[in-house]
Design a protein around this motif. Structure first.
Motif, mmCIF file in Angstrom:
data_model
loop_
_atom_site.group_PDB
_atom_site.id
_atom_site.type_symbol
_atom_site.label_atom_id
_atom_site.label_comp_id
_atom_site.label_asym_id
_atom_site.label_seq_id
_atom_site.Cartn_x
_atom_site.Cartn_y
_atom_site.Cartn_z
ATOM 1 N N MET B 1 0.841 -1.189 0.000
ATOM 2 C CA MET B 1 0.000 0.000 0.000
ATOM 3 C C MET B 1 0.880 1.244 0.000
ATOM 4 O O MET B 1 1.811 1.354 0.779
ATOM 5 N N ARG B 188 -8.220 -10.184 9.765
ATOM 6 C CA ARG B 188 -6.978 -9.411 9.658
ATOM 7 C C ARG B 188 -5.837 -10.039 10.450
ATOM 8 O O ARG B 188 -4.692 -9.621 10.338
ATOM 9 N N SER B 189 -6.165 -11.014 11.262
ATOM 10 C CA SER B 189 -5.131 -11.621 12.093
ATOM 11 C C SER B 189 -4.458 -12.765 11.348
ATOM 12 O O SER B 189 -4.828 -13.103 10.227
ATOM 13 N N PHE B 193 -5.460 -14.883 7.620
ATOM 14 C CA PHE B 193 -4.538 -15.153 6.515
ATOM 15 C C PHE B 193 -4.378 -16.650 6.307
ATOM 16 O O PHE B 193 -4.362 -17.129 5.177
#
Lengths: 415, 331, 285, 244
Positions: B1, B188-189, B193
């Motif tokens: 990003m 998101r942890s 993933f």
């Protein structure tokens, strides 16, 4: 959410247009909950036709049925001739959907009362909504005993329930014994949803109370593709009396399989439902001659209300009216009568009128001894008789005072 | 990003504010809906979104397409009403037991079936759920075929039995919010993933040190617990459950359909699916149901077919396409 | 004697299961698409048979091929209009689309044919034959023989013909098949057509001894899933073995354990079988 | 000794893909596994990576028996791998792919992201960080696999035909990347059937033929070994005659 009323209005509106234009004010709406799709769609749609017919009969003069309330006149006389309107809702055989639809009928369609439900589970959840909103609910067909054991004030039921039915069977069996037929070994074969299980339990309990044993009890799933093991179990055990509690598809399979396996019980009783369905008679009637069926609806006597109603129904649909359909229609007519006697659409007045209901046998289209509710809302005059299949028609054979033809035993089946 | 840290924090702040605003609007919705029936549909949308979001944890994020989640839903619904039937507890008191039993079931069902791949896993879950349903049908202690009833008339507020759908709506909204927060945090942890890696390429995931079976199991536990809670909430509102409405295969299929419609493995997909599907069910039934011709389901099935035909990834895919088009437009 | 009769009945029912599943295993196994509408395909074939028999007075020799052809067209149509577009999507899109299709077919049938149960004329379904003390209906034996023939035919088609190897090549690897000059779309449309045609044969024959109603597919489809899965996806002989095995297990367990529990036995054995053979009985690892 | 394999046999039914192979690896080496197609080198490689369990024999990593350890345990011990056909997580972005690897040693998202970004920079993938992995071409996928494996912070990296199917320019870039990985102190095993790559990169070559190690030593010396030439020639001769 664009909820419209087009679909639900279309057909009753047609029925209205057919009658003489005596309507004053908007029609009085009664909500009718039916399983129009799902497993019981066949029963639901038969009942829908019957209730359409009932609505038509109420809204137009039918002097030939004058002994029944509301038939000779057009509309509801005590409400200034306002028309009756049935608002149908599909409960899909699902208790949650039944509840939704009850709520919709009450809050959106503003019905003054609810009827039917078919599956006991749906009647159970839908009537809980009616109870909370204070809307009268007349159930004509669900047999689960607990429906009238909940202390509800707005729930009424016209049909005979488990214990009534069990009594009929055991009275019949005891009488056969007196006439010298062996009845020592009783088999109950029942589908294992709520309907079959609860009726079977009640019969077993009643038998035990009378000191009789159920020799063989077979529970099965109604959507089985094959029922031959059950038939072989019976062939092995050779019961004197076999009572089947089945839906239509399994009743059809049983008859076919019994024929294929070459087995006939001497006395074969089908508990209403599947065995009374016109589809049953049309598909396997030829190999089921002499099957005995519990019923409250005997259309075999010329000139009776039942006979006339059945003729009208047949003209409308091309099919014979079965007992379940008739009980549902009767429930709806009791509601219509109560609304008329209440002379108002006020739910509390209709409730009071229902409590005061006292219909005589000749005021009914079905063979009950009358309609009168006890404090739980159960019709204490509900009764059933036994009919037997002759050709393509069920004729009443027991009790003898109501019989239109003699009982023929043993079970003939196929030739 | 390419985003700088400060812009990230700012963006997150805006996002949090946005979510809070949406939540506030959602909480106020029952006041905007005057009609009780519409309020009830809104509550049903949330209930469907809860069970679909719970399913999404294992079916969406971890890619293990269970078609047997009715087991957990049914356990939740039955626990709530069984506590009442046997011990006269308020139904909600049964919910924690439902969750516990569901976790045990998840262990019994999950550990052997996780070895199975793709359709074999799906079929095994169907079989396990049907097995439980049939056993319940034939087990009188839990009501057998007749099912279980809640308190017909509320005895106290603890029974959480209301005439108005609004309290249910708020209860469901709170539960859904909690579930979506957990899902968001999870996605998101490391676990999120790992689950997405497992879904993508199980072998590759293992070679990167992902303990595949263990994480599938975690996801199933989380999913089963929330599905069970959804079942308890259902029983609370409807006040009745029988084998078909608790353990029926359609309960499982519906969770899959709603999630697939909205977008599998996305945070808001199940909610979006429920927002479309539940009112669609109610609208078709209210409009066509009374005619008794089955047209309800013809319309309903046709809409599902159209969506899957033109957006196989569900509404989330449409959304991404719209966004992409918007970006192209802006550029 | 009862045992022999039970096994015979079980085999005859199992043959029906196998017949019913043959089309499903082709579609499911070769394209990895779960056809949730499979039961409703069979239902439509049964109505074709019903109307051909009652309105036109046809016998099974005429209406079974017609049902097969009608279903072939339906299969191709469904592939081209629907499945082709969702196949490349996730597995869930396929579940979604075929589930939608199932609802449309089932309730369109309810709309068109009403919910009433009907069946073929008695003279087509009638006779019972007794052989060495065992009783059976010829129509069921016919269905059983057809199951064997369809299975054999499909198996030969897939393993012995150029068409079969092309179908398999596309199933194995679409891109690779394209590289060697096979156009996948017509092949897969054909596979859907053939799968649906088998279903048509099944429906036509099952109608001989079963009731016909819009909901009939629903009551058979779960067992078909189990049969296909137990046999191993795409394994046509596997489906036959699994179908026969499940028929006999059902028959015996219904007699000894109780009819209400026969599915418990089937599902439990199914799960147990998957534990030892996660790829099905005759499936490839 | 970093890795040691003794008497590895891997049989599929009656066919022995690997038939008693011995292998050892010292810390800091780059070793090439070569051999004609079907020689068993890939099977052997998968035994080392834990993807396949050998039928018999033992594999020791830093003296620890890992013969029957699952692949995830290999990763945890510091033994990473790439796949012959790149197995990226297509629905995730490039950065997320690498983060999956980084999460092995770093439970926190921020830390994993930092670590992933490092690896992306190291492998030159930073500009693609936000792209969907499914949209990448083969060279980038291979690179991504390496980045992802490196993110697990391995001591030993097993590369399965990491250079196959690349253009000469891409091969040069990849060779350069492998050298830089080696410079970080990571030991490498490379499976390759393109001989040139082994010649330029490997310090030692191990030649497989029919499931056995037939030669071993400095790459230059190995390719001149008559047994090796025979194996390769025989193989290509057979292939030629099969085609005719």
């Amino acid at each position: 959410m664009p909820i419209t009323r087009r679909g639900t209005l279309a057909l009753p509106a047609l029925a209205l247009a057919a009658g003489p234009a005596a309507a004053q004010g908007a029609p009085v709406k009664v909500g009718v909950l039916l399983p129009l799709t799902g497993n019981a769609a066949s029963a639901g749609n038969s009942a829908r036709a019957a209730i359409e017919l009932a609505t038509e009969l109420v809204n137009t003069p039918h002097p030939e049925l004058a002994s029944m309330p509301l038939m000779a006149t057009a509309g509801l006389p005590n409400l200034g001739g306002r028309k009756l309107e049935a608002v149908f809702a599909d409960n899909q055989g699902n208790p949650s959907v039944g509840q939704n639809q009850a709520l919709r009928l009450i809050t959106q369609e503003r019905v003054v009362g609810l009827t039917n439900g078919y599956q006991s589970s749906v009647a159970l959840t839908a009537s809980a909504v009616a109870e909370r909103y204070g809307i009268p609910y007349v159930n004509g067909e669900s047999v689960a005993t607990n429906l009238t054991e909940r202390g509800f004030k707005w729930f009424f039921r016209t049909t005979p329930i488990g214990p009534d039915i069990a009594r009929v069977y055991l009275d019949f069996i005891e009488e056969q014994q007196k006439q010298g037929r062996p009845v020592g070994k009783i088999a109950i074969v029942h589908e294992n949803t709520e309907y079959g299980t609860s009726i079977a339990d009640t019969i077993a309990k009643e038998a035990e109370a009378r000191g009789r044993q159920i020799g063989l009890r077979i529970a099965y799933s109604a959507n089985s593709a094959d029922v031959s093991p059950q038939v072989l179990q019976m062939k092995d055990a050779q019961p004197d009396v076999a009572i089947f509690i089945s839906y239509t598809s399994d009743a059809i399979l049983y008859m076919r399989t019994m024929r294929a396996q070459g087995y006939k019980p001497p006395i074969l009783i089908g508990d209403d439902s599947g065995f009374s369905d016109d589809s049953f008679i049309q598909t396997v009637g030829d190999i089921s001659q002499g099957v005995i069926n519990r019923s409250a609806f005997d259309a075999s006597r010329p000139g009776s209300n039942s006979n006339k109603i059945n003729a009208l129904y047949k003209a409308k649909t091309g099919r014979e009216m079965d007992d379940t359909t008739a009980r549902m229609m009767q429930g709806y007519l009791v509601m219509a009568d109560a609304i008329n006697r209440a002379g108002s659409t006020d739910p509390a007045k209709i409730q009071a009128a229902l409590r005061a209901t006292d219909l005589k046998p000749d005021q009914l289209m079905i063979g009950y001894r009358g309609v009168r509710f006890n404090e739980k809302g159960q019709n204490v005059l509900a009764s059933a008789l036994l009919v037997q299949l002759r050709g393509k028609e069920y004729v009443s054979v027991w009790p003898e005072d109501q019989a239109s033809a003699p009982l023929e035993l043993p079970f003939k089946g196929w030739s | 990003m390419a985003m700088t840290a400060s812009r990230g924090a700012w963006g997150r702040g805006v996002a949090v504010l946005g979510v809070l605003a949406v939540l506030a609007l959602a909480a106020l919705l029952p006041f905007a809906l005057q009609d009780v029936f519409h309020q009830r549909i809104a509550a049903l949308v949330l209930l469907a979104a809860i069970s679909a979001s719970a399913w999404n944890l294992i079916g969406g994020y971890a890619g293990q397409v269970s078609i047997g989640h009715a087991v957990f839903f049914g356990v939740g619904a039955y626990s709530a009403l069984l506590g009442y039937t046997l011990f006269e507890w308020p139904p909600i008191a049964g919910a924690p037991f439902g969750i516990l039993i569901s976790l045990v079931f998840a262990t019994i069902i999950g550990l052997p079936t996780f070895r199975l791949r793709g359709h074999y896993f799906s079929m095994a879950t169907i079989a396990a759920a049907e097995l439980v349903r049939i056993l319940v049908v034939n087990w009188p202690l839990v009501g057998g075929a007749v099912g279980l009833m809640g308190p017909a008339v509320p005895r106290s507020t603890l029974d959480l039995s209301f005439t108005s759908p609004r309290p249910y709506y708020w209860t469901f909204l709170g539960t859904l919010t909690a579930l979506l927060l957990v899902t968001h945090w999870m996605s998101r942890s490391r676990m999120g993933f790992y689950l997405r890696a497992i879904k993508g390429q199980e072998r590759a995931a293992r070679s990167l040190g992902v303990p595949v079976q263990r994480y599938k199991y975690y996801a199933l536990l989380l999913s089963a617990g929330f599905t069970s809670l959804a079942g308890s909430l259902y029983a609370l509102m409807v006040g009745f459950v029988d084998p078909d409405s608790g353990f029926g295969i359609l309960i499982s299929v519906r969770m899959v359909i709603i999630t697939a419609l909205g977008g599998v493995g996305t945070l808001f997909g199940p909610l979006a699916g429920a927002v479309i599907l539940v009112p669609l069910e109610e609208w078709t039934n209210a409009t066509f149901g009374g005619a008794g011709t089955g047209i309800t389901y013809v319309v309903y099935g046709f809409v599902i077919m159209l969506i899957s035909r033109f957006a196989p990834g569900g509404l989330a895919e449409l959304w991404r396409r719209l966004q992409a088009a918007g970006r192209r437009h802006a550029a | 004697m009862i045992l022999a009769q039970l096994v015979l009945n079980g085999l005859l029912v199992g043959a029906v299961y196998a017949l019913f599943s043959s089309g499903l295993t082709l579609i499911w196994g070769m394209m990895n698409v779960v056809n949730f509408a499979h039961g409703d395909f069979v239902m439509l074939a049964m109505y074709v048979a019903f109307f051909a028999a009652t309105l036109l007075g046809w016998g099974p020799a005429a209406f079974v091929p017609v049902a097969a052809m009608a279903l072939f067209l339906l299969g191709v149509l469904v592939y081209l209009m629907l499945v082709r577009h969702v196949m490349r999507g996730p597995m869930l899109a396929q579940i979604l689309s075929t589930f939608g299709l199932a609802l449309v077919l089932r309730y369109a049938a309810l709309w068109a044919f009403s919910a009433n149960f009907v069946s073929l004329p008695e003279d087509l379904t009638g006779q019972v034959v007794t052989l060495g003390g065992l009783r059976f209906e010829p129509s069921r034996v016919l269905a059983g023989i057809a199951a064997l023939l369809v299975t054999l035919g499909l198996h030969l088609l897939l393993t012995r013909t150029a068409l079969g190897s092309r179908l398999l090549a596309v199933a194995e690897d679409r891109t690779a098949a394209m590289l060697v000059g096979i156009r996948p779309d017509p092949m897969q449309a054909l596979a859907w057509g053939i799968g649906a045609a088998c279903t048509g044969i099944a429906g036509g024959l099952i109608a001989l001894f079963f009731y016909v109603a819009p909901s009939v597919g629903e009551s058979l489809v779960l067992i078909a899933f189990v049969v296909v899965c137990l046999g191993g996806f795409g394994s046509v002989p596997g489906a036959l073995v699994a179908g026969l095995a499940i028929g006999v297990i059902e028959s015996l367990s219904a007699f000894w354990v109780g009819a209400a529990f026969k599915d418990v036995v089937v599902y439990a054995l199914f799960l147990g079988a998957l534990w030892f053979r996660p790829q099905g009985l005759l499936g490839k690892a | 000794m970093l890795l040691e394999a003794r008497g590895i046999v891997k049989a599929f039914g009656s066919f022995r893909a690997v038939d008693g192979a011995d292998f050892h690896l010292a810390e800091g080496e780059i070793v090439g596994l070569i051999g004609p197609n079907g020689a068993g080198k890939s099977t052997f490689f998968n035994c080392l990576a834990g993807e396949l369990q050998p039928t018999s024999g033992r594999i020791l990593f830093r003296g620890r028996d890992i013969t029957r350890a699952p692949p995830e345990a290999h990763a945890r011990l510091g033994l990473a791998r790439t796949w012959q056909v790149p197995a990226v997580f297509e629905e995730m972005t490039v950065r997320e792919n690498v983060m999956v690897g980084a999460f092995l040693r770093h439970g926190h998202r921020q830390e994993a992201m930092r670590r992933a970004d490092e690896m992306l920079a190291f492998t030159g993938l930073s500009p693609l960080a936000a792209s969907r992995a499914g949209s990448l071409g083969t060279p980038a996928r291979k690179r991504l696999e390496i980045a992802r494996a490196l993110a697990t912070e391995p001591e030993l990296l097993l590369l399965d035909e990491a250079l196959a199917g690349l253009t000469p320019a891409e091969v040069q870039a990849a060779i350069e990347l492998v050298r830089r990985i080696h410079a970080r102190g990571i030991t490498l095993v490379i499976v390759e059937h393109v001989m040139e790559v082994i010649l330029t990169l490997a310090q030692r070559a191990v030649v497989f033929h029919q499931g056995r190690v037939i030669a071993e030593g400095a790459p230059r010396a190995v390719v001149e070994d008559p047994a090796v030439i025979e194996a390769y020639l025989g193989h290509s001769l057979r292939r030629r005659s099969a085609r005719a």
